[in-house]
Design an enzyme around this catalytic site. Structure first.
Site, mmCIF file in Angstrom:
data_model
loop_
_atom_site.group_PDB
_atom_site.id
_atom_site.type_symbol
_atom_site.label_atom_id
_atom_site.label_comp_id
_atom_site.label_asym_id
_atom_site.label_seq_id
_atom_site.Cartn_x
_atom_site.Cartn_y
_atom_site.Cartn_z
ATOM 1 C CB CYS A 23 -0.905 0.016 1.216
ATOM 2 S SG CYS A 23 -1.843 -1.501 1.447
ATOM 3 N NE ARG A 39 -5.025 2.535 1.319
ATOM 4 C CZ ARG A 39 -4.946 2.168 2.595
ATOM 5 N NH1 ARG A 39 -5.772 2.689 3.486
ATOM 6 N NH2 ARG A 39 -4.089 1.232 2.969
#
Length: 362
Positions: A23, A39
């Site tokens: 991530c 994100r």
């Protein structure tokens, strides 16, 4: 020979590498003051995701082993975002006060105390931390003052069969940001002025590592002369020569910092939201490009979804691997529609649409 070595390396990585989770988080702002937090979410195994709305006043209890007690509380603020499974466990979310919180995988470094009589009254499972922050606080300053009012204990996330190693990024609508990491069985907090986060190692290590790349520039390198011979860069981007391009957390952290902080200023919230998605496209991992292993089988790590929270205007926008259309949740409207209930929307019901413009050629 090169092909043989490559085959050996790939085979070795599939045998020895764990399930990868890559991530990446960034932060941007517009000239009108809009603050956004974006994100990506990568995982090497399929997860049942839901876009979820949780209203204020919802009771949430600690997810601990049967027979154990833990913290129970009621949400002070309404929340929307992405949860893992049909739960209230937000992996990324936005609350009514413009607070954005995201969980990011933190393998090899996260450590939690065991559940005990001494900490049970304040105990939560790690996957519940983002929800607790979103439910109770309106600003980074409030989080700083109270982040350790709970104890994250080594409780297994039942659906995933493991204690989730994670750290947390928090950003409020003023643009203040911090990172909280569970190391040495305690919570440590770091100011995060760049708003950037990836995965392991620790946040302070990543910030120190940035010093290795202070030579990078968005400006192209000018020509130079050597003994009368003029040498010029082969093309655009010479100032970024040496920018790490792989998918490791340290490399992604550097790229995220460089791309987000060198972005051209834009005027409005709509523009900065689009800009954030464009930057995050640089971190999109195609299925099969990064592979770990899960129970002896290849586990390709890929971008399962990408989201941007607009803390100023109260929207949370997402696209998924199977549907690149942008889906927007206006938190105020979503809470009104939910009418006091916890509501889950299954992204698997969405499908990619294509606009056929053939008839426009007139």
């Amino acid at each position: 020979m090169i092909r043989s070595v490559t085959a050996i390396l790939v085979a070795g990585s599939m045998v020895f590498a764990p399930v990868a989770n890559a991530c990446t988080g960034i932060q941007l702002s517009a000239k009108d003051g809009t603050q956004v937090a974006g994100r990506t979410l990568e995982f090497g195994a399929p997860i049942d995701w839901y876009v979820t709305t949780v209203p204020a006043g919802t009771e949430i209890s600690a997810e601990l082993p049967a027979g154990s007690t833990g913290l129970t509380y009621k949400t002070k603020y309404g929340i929307t975002g992405m949860t893992a499974y049909q739960s209230t466990d937000f992996v990324d979310g936005l609350n009514e006060q413009g607070l954005s919180v995201g969980l990011f995988y933190f393998p090899g470094y996260a450590s939690y105390p065991d559940l005990s009589e001494e900490n049970s009254a304040k105990a939560l499972a790690p996957q519940q931390f983002a929800t607790w922050l979103l439910a109770n606080f309106s600003s980074v300053d409030e989080v700083k003052a109270h982040y350790d009012d709970v104890v994250l204990v080594a409780a297994t996330f039942e659906q995933m069969g493991e204690v989730i190693p994670m750290h947390v990024r928090v950003i409020d609508k003023s643009g203040n940001a911090l990172v909280i990491e569970p190391t040495d069985k305690t919570l440590k907090v770091f100011d995060a002025p760049l708003g950037v986060i990836t995965n392991s190692p620790t946040y302070d290590w990543h910030m120190t590592n940035l010093s290795n790349f202070i030579n990078l520039s968005v400006v192209n390198v000018p020509p130079v002369k050597l003994d009368g011979v003029q040498l010029e860069a082969a093309g655009q981007g010479a100032g970024m020569h040496g920018l790490p391009g792989d998918f490791t957390p340290p490399s992604r952290f550097v790229r995220a910092a460089v791309f987000s902080k060198s972005a051209m200023p834009v005027d409005t919230g709509a523009e900065v939201l689009d800009q954030t998605f464009h930057i995050l496209n640089n971190f999109d991992i195609p299925y099969g490009a990064v592979r770990g292993e899960d129970n002896g089988k290849p586990a390709p790590d890929y971008t399962q979804w990408t989201s941007v929270a607009d803390m100023t205007n109260g929207t949370w926008t997402v696209k998924t691997y199977d549907d690149q259309n942008l889906r927007v949740v206006d938190l105020k409207s979503a809470l009104a529609a939910a009418d006091g209930k916890v509501v889950h929307i299954d992204p698997k019901q969405w499908s990619q649409t294509y606009q056929n413009i053939s008839s426009d050629f007139k």
